[in-house]
Design an enzyme around this catalytic site. Structure first.
Site, PDB file in Angstrom:
ATOM      1  N   ASP A  83      -1.337   4.271  -8.813  1.00 52.39           N
ATOM      2  CA  ASP A  83      -2.058   3.216  -9.526  1.00 52.39           C
ATOM      3  C   ASP A  83      -1.225   2.772 -10.744  1.00 52.39           C
ATOM      4  O   ASP A  83      -0.320   3.502 -11.174  1.00 52.39           O
ATOM      5  CB  ASP A  83      -3.397   3.827  -9.977  1.00 52.39           C
ATOM      6  CG  ASP A  83      -4.466   2.793 -10.238  1.00 52.39           C
ATOM      7  OD1 ASP A  83      -4.275   1.640  -9.861  1.00 52.39           O
ATOM      8  OD2 ASP A  83      -5.515   3.169 -10.816  1.00 52.39           O
ATOM      9  N   ASP A 105       2.065  -3.043 -12.594  1.00 54.95           N
ATOM     10  CA  ASP A 105       1.135  -3.850 -13.371  1.00 54.95           C
ATOM     11  C   ASP A 105       1.865  -4.600 -14.477  1.00 54.95           C
ATOM     12  O   ASP A 105       2.109  -4.070 -15.551  1.00 54.95           O
ATOM     13  CB  ASP A 105       0.044  -2.945 -13.952  1.00 54.95           C
ATOM     14  CG  ASP A 105      -0.974  -3.744 -14.748  1.00 54.95           C
ATOM     15  OD1 ASP A 105      -0.845  -4.985 -14.815  1.00 54.95           O
ATOM     16  OD2 ASP A 105      -1.897  -3.128 -15.301  1.00 54.95           O
ATOM     17  N   HIS A 179     -12.411  -2.763 -16.643  1.00 49.56           N
ATOM     18  CA  HIS A 179     -12.085  -1.337 -16.544  1.00 49.56           C
ATOM     19  C   HIS A 179     -13.041  -0.541 -17.413  1.00 49.56           C
ATOM     20  O   HIS A 179     -12.998  -0.656 -18.641  1.00 49.56           O
ATOM     21  CB  HIS A 179     -10.645  -1.092 -17.013  1.00 49.56           C
ATOM     22  CG  HIS A 179      -9.633  -1.317 -15.948  1.00 49.56           C
ATOM     23  ND1 HIS A 179      -9.559  -0.539 -14.817  1.00 49.56           N
ATOM     24  CD2 HIS A 179      -8.648  -2.230 -15.819  1.00 49.56           C
ATOM     25  CE1 HIS A 179      -8.573  -0.952 -14.050  1.00 49.56           C
ATOM     26  NE2 HIS A 179      -8.002  -1.995 -14.629  1.00 49.56           N
ATOM     27  N   GLY A 180     -13.909   0.232 -16.773  1.00 49.43           N
ATOM     28  CA  GLY A 180     -14.795   1.125 -17.531  1.00 49.43           C
ATOM     29  C   GLY A 180     -15.957   0.437 -18.227  1.00 49.43           C
ATOM     30  O   GLY A 180     -16.687   1.082 -18.968  1.00 49.43           O
ATOM     31  N   HIS A 210      -9.709  -4.401  -9.126  1.00 50.15           N
ATOM     32  CA  HIS A 210      -9.709  -3.210  -9.991  1.00 50.15           C
ATOM     33  C   HIS A 210     -10.994  -3.248 -10.816  1.00 50.15           C
ATOM     34  O   HIS A 210     -11.679  -4.267 -10.870  1.00 50.15           O
ATOM     35  CB  HIS A 210      -8.504  -3.241 -10.935  1.00 50.15           C
ATOM     36  CG  HIS A 210      -7.233  -2.828 -10.281  1.00 50.15           C
ATOM     37  ND1 HIS A 210      -6.451  -1.823 -10.768  1.00 50.15           N
ATOM     38  CD2 HIS A 210      -6.612  -3.265  -9.157  1.00 50.15           C
ATOM     39  CE1 HIS A 210      -5.398  -1.658  -9.987  1.00 50.15           C
ATOM     40  NE2 HIS A 210      -5.463  -2.536  -9.004  1.00 50.15           N
ATOM     41  N   GLY A 211     -11.272  -2.130 -11.483  1.00 48.42           N
ATOM     42  CA  GLY A 211     -12.460  -2.095 -12.356  1.00 48.42           C
ATOM     43  C   GLY A 211     -13.720  -2.366 -11.582  1.00 48.42           C
ATOM     44  O   GLY A 211     -14.628  -3.048 -12.053  1.00 48.42           O
ATOM     45  N   ALA A 212     -13.819  -1.806 -10.383  1.00 48.00           N
ATOM     46  CA  ALA A 212     -14.935  -2.163  -9.499  1.00 48.00           C
ATOM     47  C   ALA A 212     -15.990  -1.070  -9.371  1.00 48.00           C
ATOM     48  O   ALA A 212     -16.825  -1.117  -8.477  1.00 48.00           O
ATOM     49  CB  ALA A 212     -14.400  -2.566  -8.126  1.00 48.00           C
ATOM     50  N   ASN A 253     -10.755  -0.643  -6.267  1.00 45.71           N
ATOM     51  CA  ASN A 253     -10.529   0.536  -7.122  1.00 45.71           C
ATOM     52  C   ASN A 253     -11.811   0.846  -7.874  1.00 45.71           C
ATOM     53  O   ASN A 253     -12.330  -0.010  -8.604  1.00 45.71           O
ATOM     54  CB  ASN A 253      -9.439   0.239  -8.160  1.00 45.71           C
ATOM     55  CG  ASN A 253      -8.056   0.191  -7.558  1.00 45.71           C
ATOM     56  OD1 ASN A 253      -7.898   0.012  -6.360  1.00 45.71           O
ATOM     57  ND2 ASN A 253      -7.053   0.348  -8.397  1.00 45.71           N
ATOM     58  N   ASP A 255     -13.591   4.202 -10.004  1.00 44.01           N
ATOM     59  CA  ASP A 255     -13.485   5.593 -10.443  1.00 44.01           C
ATOM     60  C   ASP A 255     -14.610   6.074 -11.346  1.00 44.01           C
ATOM     61  O   ASP A 255     -15.088   7.191 -11.198  1.00 44.01           O
ATOM     62  CB  ASP A 255     -12.166   5.810 -11.217  1.00 44.01           C
ATOM     63  CG  ASP A 255     -10.959   5.581 -10.341  1.00 44.01           C
ATOM     64  OD1 ASP A 255     -10.998   5.962  -9.162  1.00 44.01           O
ATOM     65  OD2 ASP A 255      -9.986   4.991 -10.833  1.00 44.01           O
TER      66      ASP A 255
HETATM   67  P1  13P Z   1     -13.119   1.504 -12.776  1.00 41.55           P
HETATM   68  O1  13P Z   1     -12.623   1.435 -14.188  1.00 41.55           O
HETATM   69  O2  13P Z   1     -14.203   0.492 -12.513  1.00 41.55           O
HETATM   70  O3  13P Z   1     -13.497   2.862 -12.363  1.00 41.55           O
HETATM   71  O4  13P Z   1     -11.908   1.056 -11.842  1.00 41.55           O
HETATM   72  C1  13P Z   1     -10.821   1.892 -11.642  1.00 41.55           C
HETATM   73  C2  13P Z   1      -9.549   1.161 -11.506  1.00 41.55           C
HETATM   74  O5  13P Z   1      -9.497  -0.047 -11.428  1.00 41.55           O
HETATM   75  C3  13P Z   1      -8.323   1.973 -11.452  1.00 41.55           C
HETATM   76  O6  13P Z   1      -7.183   1.187 -11.330  1.00 41.55           O
END
Ligand code: 13P
Length: 324
Positions: A83, A105, A179-180, A210-212, A253, A255
């Site tokens: 990542d 990135d 993200h988060g 991302h950020g999902a 993505n 997490d």
């Molecule tokens: P989250 O921050 O929504 O968990 O997404 C994780 C991410 O995009 C890692 O690259």
């Protein structure tokens, strides 16, 4: 089944209209959790390692080796991706350590510089048969300790041009996720119109979100009921992410929801059994909670559950490398 190529997994997801979940792992518990979830749900998955995980595990190459060895024990398909690498050197190290895909990135760079550096990574990686994900646009929130307040949504025309000029194999776009999470009253709106326009210009191209993770308030409530003091930050809802997958997003993505349930399980154990100090007793509960959350995402959000069963054993790419 075990380890497959990114091209094969993406090819299957494109053909069958579902999303590949990319889950960051950083320990024995978390890698087992993702693999067991994939096995239980008969779903492909992407095993991810971040810069943070790389620092945390210390022995990066051995960690990636372990992911390979373990994944081969399962009969659902995986590939291993690094990542967010913000430098070309970090990408090279990831490739040397055995990652099959890297994300460069350059989203914080001026457009032309992002193009040049992404192209450089793609040229280097492609010679070694490695898949490259890039990013255009900027997500708000924390990313490996760097906080970006403002979102810069991806321009559909620029996205198509960026793909052509860089040769990247997958592209992460900014269409509303963070993200988060960020401060707010409700789930964040996802810009479906923009996403449609991005996909329209490059149909069957692997776009990435991302950020999902969604930070559902009920997951935060559960943690706070056990003594947590987690702020109620907001992100896009699971329904919105599922809709984005239906519109053509092929890698997602997510997490922080997994991290939340992991922590809740540990807190709950500590509150209920303060007399026990054997770490295995609570780490196995944390692992199982992480696993169940990943299963939930595969079934309800990505729609990847059960997808691999009917094509089991079949080839998914031709000798020329086209998706079948
Ligand atoms: P989250 O921050 O929504 O968990 O997404 C994780 C991410 O995009 C890692 O690259």
């Amino acid at each position: 089944m075990g380890i497959k190529s990114p091209r094969e997994l993406y090819g299957h997801a494109i053909k069958n209209h579902y999303g590949l979940g990319a889950f960051n792992t950083f320990s024995w518990e978390t890698m087992i959790a993702v693999m067991e979830a994939a096995q239980a749900r008969r779903s492909p998955a992407i095993l991810q390692v971040s810069m943070g995980a790389r620092k945390y595990v210390g022995h990066f190459r051995e960690y990636v080796d372990t992911l390979h060895t373990l994944a081969e024990q399962y009969d659902v398909p995986f590939f291993i991706q690094h990542d967010h690498c913000s430098t070309i050197d970090a990408c090279k190290e990831a490739i040397e350590a055995g990652c099959q895909a890297v994300m460069f990135d350059g989203s914080h760079l001026p457009y032309e510089e992002n193009v040049q550096r992404t192209r450089q990574v793609a040229e280097y990686a492609h010679e070694k048969g490695i898949w490259v994900e890039a990013e255009l646009g900027r997500l708000p929130g924390f990313e490996d300790m760097v906080f970006s307040e403002k979102a810069v949504y991806t321009d559909p025309d620029l996205a198509a041009e960026f793909i052509d000029r860089t040769g990247c194999d997958a592209l992460a776009v900014a269409v509303g996720t963070s993200h988060g999470g960020v401060r707010g009253e409700d789930y964040l709106p996802l810009d479906f119109k923009r996403l449609e326009e991005i996909v329209e210009r490059k149909p069957d191209y692997p776009f990435v979100l991302h950020g999902a993770a969604s930070l559902p308030p009920k997951l935060i409530d559960a943690c706070n009921r056990q003594g947590g003091q987690i702020e109620y930050l907001r992100n896009c809802s699971e329904e919105s992410i599922a809709e984005a997958v239906a519109l053509g997003v092929r890698k997602v993505n997510m997490d922080v929801d997994n991290f939340l349930v992991f922590t809740t399980a540990v807190r709950e154990f500590f509150n209920g059994r303060p007399d026990i100090y054997d770490p295995r007793k609570y780490l196995e509960l944390a692992r199982d909670a992480f696993c169940m959350e990943v299963e939930h995402k595969m079934t309800e959000v990505l729609k990847s559950a059960g997808r691999y069963e009917k094509d089991k054993g079949k080839r998914l790419v031709s000798d020329k490398g086209d998706f079948l």
